[in-house]
Design a protein around this motif. Structure first.
Motif, short mmCIF file in Angstrom:
data_model
loop_
_atom_site.label_atom_id
_atom_site.label_comp_id
_atom_site.label_asym_id
_atom_site.label_seq_id
_atom_site.Cartn_x
_atom_site.Cartn_y
_atom_site.Cartn_z
N CYS A 1 0.83 -1.22 0.00
CA CYS A 1 0.00 0.00 0.00
C CYS A 1 0.86 1.26 0.00
O CYS A 1 0.56 2.24 -0.70
CB CYS A 1 -0.93 0.00 1.22
SG CYS A 1 -2.16 -1.31 1.22
N VAL A 2 1.93 1.25 0.78
CA VAL A 2 2.82 2.41 0.86
C VAL A 2 3.49 2.67 -0.49
O VAL A 2 3.54 3.81 -0.98
CB VAL A 2 3.87 2.22 1.96
CG1 VAL A 2 4.95 3.29 1.87
CG2 VAL A 2 3.20 2.27 3.34
N TYR A 3 3.99 1.61 -1.13
CA TYR A 3 4.68 1.77 -2.40
C TYR A 3 3.73 2.29 -3.48
O TYR A 3 4.09 3.18 -4.27
CB TYR A 3 5.28 0.43 -2.86
CG TYR A 3 6.44 -0.05 -2.01
CD1 TYR A 3 7.15 0.83 -1.20
CD2 TYR A 3 6.80 -1.39 -2.00
CE1 TYR A 3 8.21 0.38 -0.43
CE2 TYR A 3 7.86 -1.85 -1.23
CZ TYR A 3 8.55 -0.96 -0.45
OH TYR A 3 9.60 -1.39 0.33
N ILE A 4 2.51 1.76 -3.50
CA ILE A 4 1.54 2.23 -4.49
C ILE A 4 1.14 3.67 -4.18
O ILE A 4 1.01 4.50 -5.10
CB ILE A 4 0.31 1.31 -4.51
CG1 ILE A 4 0.71 -0.08 -5.02
CG2 ILE A 4 -0.80 1.89 -5.39
CD1 ILE A 4 -0.38 -1.12 -4.90
N GLY A 5 0.96 3.99 -2.90
CA GLY A 5 0.61 5.35 -2.51
C GLY A 5 1.69 6.35 -2.88
O GLY A 5 1.40 7.45 -3.37
N LEU A 6 2.95 6.00 -2.65
CA LEU A 6 4.06 6.90 -3.01
C LEU A 6 4.15 7.08 -4.52
O LEU A 6 4.48 8.17 -5.00
CB LEU A 6 5.36 6.34 -2.48
CG LEU A 6 5.55 6.36 -0.95
CD1 LEU A 6 6.83 5.66 -0.56
CD2 LEU A 6 5.57 7.79 -0.43
N SER A 7 3.87 6.04 -5.28
CA SER A 7 3.92 6.15 -6.74
C SER A 7 2.81 7.05 -7.25
O SER A 7 2.97 7.75 -8.26
CB SER A 7 3.77 4.75 -7.37
OG SER A 7 4.83 3.91 -6.97
N TYR A 8 1.69 7.06 -6.59
CA TYR A 8 0.52 7.84 -7.03
C TYR A 8 0.71 9.33 -6.80
O TYR A 8 0.19 10.15 -7.55
CB TYR A 8 -0.71 7.35 -6.26
CG TYR A 8 -2.01 8.00 -6.68
CD1 TYR A 8 -2.62 7.67 -7.88
CD2 TYR A 8 -2.63 8.93 -5.84
CE1 TYR A 8 -3.83 8.25 -8.25
CE2 TYR A 8 -3.83 9.51 -6.19
CZ TYR A 8 -4.42 9.17 -7.40
OH TYR A 8 -5.63 9.76 -7.76
N GLU A 9 1.48 9.69 -5.76
CA GLU A 9 1.60 11.09 -5.38
C GLU A 9 2.74 11.77 -6.14
O GLU A 9 3.71 11.15 -6.57
CB GLU A 9 1.86 11.21 -3.87
CG GLU A 9 0.70 10.70 -3.03
CD GLU A 9 1.03 10.71 -1.56
OE1 GLU A 9 2.21 10.98 -1.21
OE2 GLU A 9 0.13 10.43 -0.77
N GLU A 10 2.60 13.08 -6.29
CA GLU A 10 3.64 13.90 -6.93
C GLU A 10 4.79 14.10 -5.96
O GLU A 10 4.60 14.25 -4.75
CB GLU A 10 3.07 15.27 -7.32
CG GLU A 10 2.07 15.24 -8.45
CD GLU A 10 2.70 15.13 -9.81
OE1 GLU A 10 3.94 15.10 -9.88
OE2 GLU A 10 1.97 15.08 -10.81
N HIS A 11 6.02 14.10 -6.50
CA HIS A 11 7.18 14.43 -5.67
C HIS A 11 7.29 15.95 -5.54
O HIS A 11 6.96 16.68 -6.46
CB HIS A 11 8.47 13.88 -6.30
CG HIS A 11 8.63 12.40 -6.09
ND1 HIS A 11 8.88 11.84 -4.84
CD2 HIS A 11 8.55 11.36 -6.96
CE1 HIS A 11 8.98 10.53 -4.97
NE2 HIS A 11 8.78 10.22 -6.24
#
Length: 256
Positions: free
Chosen positions: A246-256
């Motif tokens: 969930c964390v990895y998918i969430g980080l991929s979804y958000e803008e840096h």
């Protein structure tokens, strides 16, 4: 189970029932992993489906209450890690947790029971623990990688996804270095995800096999102690796999 030596005994228990397709053995399927993955998956689906059919708005029974706790637990985990729609990721997180949990629970079966039954049926090898097979754990982690890419494109668009690969974190003038760094970082996530689950359960399975080499009247003491400790490890590894997914998918979804 009879064996010529302790080495033969251990090697036998770590041998998969395989099916090779074509020449060279490149396309080799671990049939036992596939069978027990399907069995545990169907058990999970059957359990939840049967509870869902009997669900009512009154005072829930113990099983219904436990299932509701698991559903809320998975949904809250996704809520904390992912800020988009949870319509897909909520059920996905629950499926990952329960499927890996059911995989891991197979390790509590005595190590000789199922292989001996298989040998009585003419099956020379049968290894029942999917999470101790790197093919299974990496199958799950590669699926998470594909979802990471999918949600990254969904959240940023193709242009935004490509721009992030080339410009983060050092800016556009160091695009080749950014690309290499981002690719390594992206690939390291599913690799560590799959290796962590595989390593922990492979080691646990091996310890149970080594304990089984002891005289039967001694096995209960180290075997019981290791099983009690392993009961804590089984849900912990399922929880870690779910949370990190969930964390990895969430980080991929958000803008840096």
């Amino acid at each position: 189970m009879a064996a010529d030596s302790p080495t033969d005994y251990v090697q036998h228990h770590l041998q998969h029932l395989t099916l090779s397709i074509g020449d060279g053995g490149f396309w080799t399927l671990n049939i036992d992993t596939l069978i027990f993955s399907w069995v545990t998956g169907l058990l999970f689906l059957g359990l939840f489906y049967s509870v869902a059919r009997k669900m009512h708005s009154g005072v829930p029974g113990r099983l219904q209450g436990f299932i509701e706790v698991l559903v809320s637990f998975a949904d809250n985990t996704v809520k904390d890690a992912f800020h988009g729609s949870r319509d897909f990721l909520g059920p996905l997180a629950l499926t990952i947790f329960m499927w890996v949990l059911f995989w891991n629970l197979l390790d509590l079966l005595p190590v000789d029971w199922v292989p001996e039954l298989a040998m009585a049926m003419g099956i020379p090898y049968l290894r029942i623990l999917p999470s101790a097979d790197m093919n299974a754990t990496f199958g799950l982690s590669i699926t998470v990688l594909l979802l990471m890419i999918t949600y990254s494109v969904k959240g940023k668009g193709f242009a935004g996804f490509g721009k992030e690969l080339l410009t983060h974190p050092f800016g556009k003038w160091l695009a080749p270095f950014n690309l290499i760094l981002n690719l390594v970082e992206t690939l390291a996530k599913p690799v560590s995800l799959g290796m962590r689950l595989f390593g922990n359960l492979y080691a646990a399975e091996l310890i149970f096999i080594l304990i089984a080499l002891l005289p039967w009247w001694v096995q209960w003491l180290p075997g019981g102690a290791w099983a009690i400790f392993h009961i804590l490890v089984i849900p912990l590894q399922a929880f870690i796999f779910m949370v990190l997914s969930c964390v990895y998918i969430g980080l991929s979804y958000e803008e840096h």
